[in-house]
Design an enzyme around this catalytic site. Structure first.
Site, PDB file in Angstrom:
ATOM      1  N   GLY A 293     -62.592  50.288 -21.964  1.00  0.00           N
ATOM      2  CA  GLY A 293     -61.820  49.084 -21.689  1.00  0.00           C
ATOM      3  C   GLY A 293     -61.531  48.269 -22.931  1.00  0.00           C
ATOM      4  O   GLY A 293     -60.523  47.578 -23.016  1.00  0.00           O
TER       5      GLY A 293
ATOM      6  N   GLU B 198     -58.583  49.849 -24.456  1.00  0.00           N
ATOM      7  CA  GLU B 198     -57.438  49.524 -23.605  1.00  0.00           C
ATOM      8  C   GLU B 198     -57.000  48.072 -23.792  1.00  0.00           C
ATOM      9  O   GLU B 198     -55.796  47.777 -23.815  1.00  0.00           O
ATOM     10  CB  GLU B 198     -57.794  49.801 -22.148  1.00  0.00           C
ATOM     11  CG  GLU B 198     -57.910  51.293 -21.849  1.00  0.00           C
ATOM     12  CD  GLU B 198     -58.504  51.583 -20.483  1.00  0.00           C
ATOM     13  OE1 GLU B 198     -57.959  52.439 -19.774  1.00  0.00           O
ATOM     14  OE2 GLU B 198     -59.532  50.952 -20.121  1.00  0.00           O
TER      15      GLU B 198
ATOM     16  N   ALA C 269     -66.042  48.727 -20.416  1.00  0.00           N
ATOM     17  CA  ALA C 269     -66.248  47.956 -19.196  1.00  0.00           C
ATOM     18  C   ALA C 269     -67.744  47.812 -18.946  1.00  0.00           C
ATOM     19  O   ALA C 269     -68.568  48.505 -19.547  1.00  0.00           O
ATOM     20  CB  ALA C 269     -65.577  48.662 -18.022  1.00  0.00           C
TER      21      ALA C 269
ATOM     22  N   GLU D 110     -64.555  57.476 -21.109  1.00  0.00           N
ATOM     23  CA  GLU D 110     -64.831  57.431 -19.672  1.00  0.00           C
ATOM     24  C   GLU D 110     -65.142  58.801 -19.084  1.00  0.00           C
ATOM     25  O   GLU D 110     -65.915  58.918 -18.132  1.00  0.00           O
ATOM     26  CB  GLU D 110     -63.631  56.816 -18.921  1.00  0.00           C
ATOM     27  CG  GLU D 110     -63.406  55.339 -19.180  1.00  0.00           C
ATOM     28  CD  GLU D 110     -62.464  55.071 -20.351  1.00  0.00           C
ATOM     29  OE1 GLU D 110     -61.934  53.960 -20.437  1.00  0.00           O
ATOM     30  OE2 GLU D 110     -62.270  55.995 -21.185  1.00  0.00           O
TER      31      GLU D 110
END
Length: 257
Positions: A108, A111, A65, A131
């Site tokens: 992300g 993911e 992200a 993370e």
């Protein structure tokens, strides 16, 4: 669109979406995710498209992200931004989606790859949920899809330590479909997509729904769902064509009807 590129017919019946923030290693900011959502919805309604491939570049599928966009946010800011509603809409794409991954697929990015139905990776691909090293945890499915894909012990280790895994290890533990040389990873994704385009689009959609239902239901409920979709196939012209072609010993010509 600013942060993605779309090629509706990269191959016959196969569309390509390329994440396009190379200077940021394709970090997933809100605008990119919204553009991706809109592109998938557009292609999902395009009858000339049967399979969708998502890729980045050789250096990074997506390195995570956009941390700069989140660093100063409060819990209320994050709640009001409702960024994960975009991810929920991506998950609802009816057509098969293949991730073609090279380089970093972290946070992300990992993911997003797991949100896709299949993953083809280059031998340079690296997967991880780091993370925890930033004082947070995965929030777009990392604790859920990763655990379902590779089991509790391995997922727990990756999530709690931020450990990265290589493409060969990801294939060994069942996270991805296959690993190929870096110069071939996109071609291999197209090859897999092309195999699927030869099948009945209706049956493919129903089969995808049924496989996904295995993660949402008990065995009894899943079998019931599967059976209903199996019966529904017999309402299609493609079922008649497929079985007649088998009897006549020829290749079927599926029309998605």
């Amino acid at each position: 669109m600013e942060f993605i590129r779309i090629t509706p017919q990269a191959h016959p019946y196969v569309a390509l979406i390329q994440l396009n923030r190379p200077n940021e290693l394709n970090a997933l900011n809100l605008q990119l995710m919204r553009e991706l959502r809109d592109a998938l919805q557009q292609l999902d309604h395009d009858t000339a498209v049967r399979v969708i491939v998502i890729t980045g570049n050789e250096r990074a599928f997506a390195a995570g992200a956009d941390i700069r966009q989140m660093a100063e946010k409060s819990a209320v800011d994050m709640l009001q931004a409702d960024q994960f509603s975009t991810w929920d809409q991506i998950r609802k794409t009816k057509k098969p989606v293949i991730a073609a991954v090279s380089g970093f697929a972290l946070g992300g990015g990992c993911e997003l790859a797991m949100t896709c139905d299949m993953i083809v990776a280059s031998e340079t691909a690296v997967f991880g949920q780091p993370e925890i090293k930033l004082g947070v945890m995965p929030g777009a499915g990392g604790t859920q899809r990763l655990t379902r894909a590779i089991g509790k012990a391995k997922a727990m280790e990756m999530v709690l330590t931020g450990k990265f895994i290589s493409a060969p290890e990801a294939e060994r533990i069942g996270l991805i479909n296959r690993v190929v040389p870096v110069e071939l990873y996109l071609d291999e994704a197209f090859k897999l997509a092309s195999e699927i385009t030869k099948m009945s689009p209706v049956a493919v959609q129903l089969a995808k729904e049924s496989v996904n239902q295995a993660f949402e239901a008990t065995l009894h409920e899943g079998l019931y769902f599967e059976r209903k979709n199996f019966y529904l196939c017999f309402a299609t012209e493609d079922q008649k064509e497929g079985m007649q072609a088998f009897v006549e010993k020829r290749a079927p010509n599926f029309q998605g009807k």
